[in-house]
Enzyme design. Sequence first.
Site, short mmCIF file in Angstrom:
data_model
loop_
_atom_site.label_atom_id
_atom_site.label_comp_id
_atom_site.label_asym_id
_atom_site.label_seq_id
_atom_site.Cartn_x
_atom_site.Cartn_y
_atom_site.Cartn_z
CE1 TYR A 230 14.44 3.94 33.97
CE2 TYR A 230 14.51 4.19 36.09
CZ TYR A 230 14.60 4.68 34.68
OH TYR A 230 13.29 5.95 34.37
CG ASP B 244 11.72 11.62 21.30
OD1 ASP B 244 11.65 11.53 22.05
OD2 ASP B 244 11.50 10.22 20.63
CG ASN C 121 13.62 13.96 28.97
OD1 ASN C 121 13.81 13.86 30.09
ND2 ASN C 121 13.28 13.44 27.84
CB THR D 229 2.67 8.22 31.57
OG1 THR D 229 4.01 9.95 31.58
CG2 THR D 229 1.73 9.43 31.16
CE LYS E 258 16.99 7.35 33.90
NZ LYS E 258 16.92 8.78 33.31
P1 NAP Z 1 8.45 9.21 27.78
O1 NAP Z 1 7.75 9.40 27.79
O2 NAP Z 1 9.10 7.61 27.46
O3 NAP Z 1 9.96 9.78 26.89
C1 NAP Z 1 11.25 8.96 26.73
C2 NAP Z 1 11.35 9.53 25.28
O4 NAP Z 1 13.17 9.93 25.20
C3 NAP Z 1 10.49 9.47 23.85
O5 NAP Z 1 10.12 9.32 23.05
C4 NAP Z 1 11.17 8.17 23.37
O6 NAP Z 1 10.98 7.73 22.19
C5 NAP Z 1 12.40 8.95 23.71
N1 NAP Z 1 14.21 8.34 22.97
C6 NAP Z 1 13.95 6.24 23.40
N2 NAP Z 1 15.03 5.78 23.31
C7 NAP Z 1 15.56 6.64 22.82
C8 NAP Z 1 16.97 6.80 22.61
N3 NAP Z 1 17.83 6.50 22.12
N4 NAP Z 1 17.71 8.94 21.51
C9 NAP Z 1 16.73 9.41 21.78
N5 NAP Z 1 15.52 9.55 22.33
C10 NAP Z 1 15.06 8.34 22.71
O7 NAP Z 1 9.60 9.29 28.84
P2 NAP Z 1 9.62 10.40 30.40
O8 NAP Z 1 8.68 9.76 31.19
O9 NAP Z 1 9.49 11.81 30.06
O10 NAP Z 1 11.35 9.75 30.67
C11 NAP Z 1 12.07 10.75 30.88
C12 NAP Z 1 13.63 10.52 31.35
O11 NAP Z 1 12.61 10.81 32.88
C13 NAP Z 1 14.03 9.54 31.04
O12 NAP Z 1 15.65 9.39 31.06
C14 NAP Z 1 13.49 8.45 32.15
O13 NAP Z 1 14.68 7.49 32.81
C15 NAP Z 1 13.16 9.22 34.05
N6 NAP Z 1 12.48 8.93 34.79
C16 NAP Z 1 11.33 9.27 34.25
C17 NAP Z 1 9.94 8.97 35.21
C18 NAP Z 1 9.06 8.13 35.25
O14 NAP Z 1 7.93 8.00 35.87
N7 NAP Z 1 8.25 8.53 34.12
C19 NAP Z 1 10.58 8.34 36.56
C20 NAP Z 1 12.18 9.20 36.77
C21 NAP Z 1 12.77 9.31 35.72
P3 NAP Z 1 10.39 6.52 21.80
O15 NAP Z 1 8.62 7.45 22.47
O16 NAP Z 1 10.65 6.83 20.80
O17 NAP Z 1 10.35 5.25 22.83
#
Ligand code: NAP
Length: 254
Positions: free
Chosen positions: A159, A40, A93, A194, A163
Amino acid sequence: MPVEDRFAGKVALVTGAGSGIGRASATRLAAEGAAVVAADIDEASAGETVEQLRAAGGRAAAVAVDVSDPASVEAAVAVAVREFGGLDLAVNNAGVGAEPEPVGRLSVAGWDRVIAVNLSGVFYCMRAEIPRMLERGGGAIVNISSVMGVVATPTASAYAASKHGVVGLTKAAALEYGGQGIRVNALGPGFMVTPVKGQRARSEDVVGGLRAQHALGRLGQHTEIAAAVSFLLSDEASFITGSMQLVDGGFTAR
Ligand code: NAP
């Protein structure tokens, strides 16, 4: 429920493992026997994930990575080789959101950052992971896309473009490496409980509207995505590659 020893002897790398879907996936894979490298950009949060995995009896190592930096990604993959002897599985991810603006007002910096992390980051990860998997005679990769990999919403252009790009990248890699034992799939979550960090906070009205757009009338849990990640990485999915698997509570059914 986790499948005991499904990944015994396997080594997995999970990016964005300090939070949300990444942490849930790392937890699931470790519970199923994989040694997990939790990567991360926030090393402390990756460390917390690893503490949790070890406390539950899993094998895990934390590493700081910025997936938008190819050298940083190479270094993270090297940790898997150094700590656990190689790499078999990857969950690419890590992702970010951009400011909610229409194309005509979106900042170039906002566009560039989302593409760098969400799309180029997945490319850098696969570019570093695949040679290590070939050394082990094969492997499996899940690239986390989104429902925004097949549809779009206003003010989410960068975004959605990133994707959609992940889906194309996934298909190309699957075609290139299927004959060498590596399966590559994209997974498209619906809206989670979230939001991705950096995306606009949701009011209760917005959450209600989002729930109504899912056939199941609710948002998704991270563990529900982790279950699908595990399946796609497992031998149970041995004939699935090059696909975009939606795990979206029916969001895209309408
Ligand atoms: P999240 O809780 O924000 O987790 C994402 C993690 O990635 C965070 O720990 C973040 O660190 C880390 N990160 C950000 N930029 C990074 C980088 N450059 N290199 C390495 N790590 C990095 O988000 P999530 O909801 O679990 O999302 C995970 C994936 O699912 C993403 O690709 C997102 O687009 C996708 N997704 C999410 C949703 C949703 O509704 N949440 C829906 C569809 C798809 P920091 O906290 O320090 O920024």
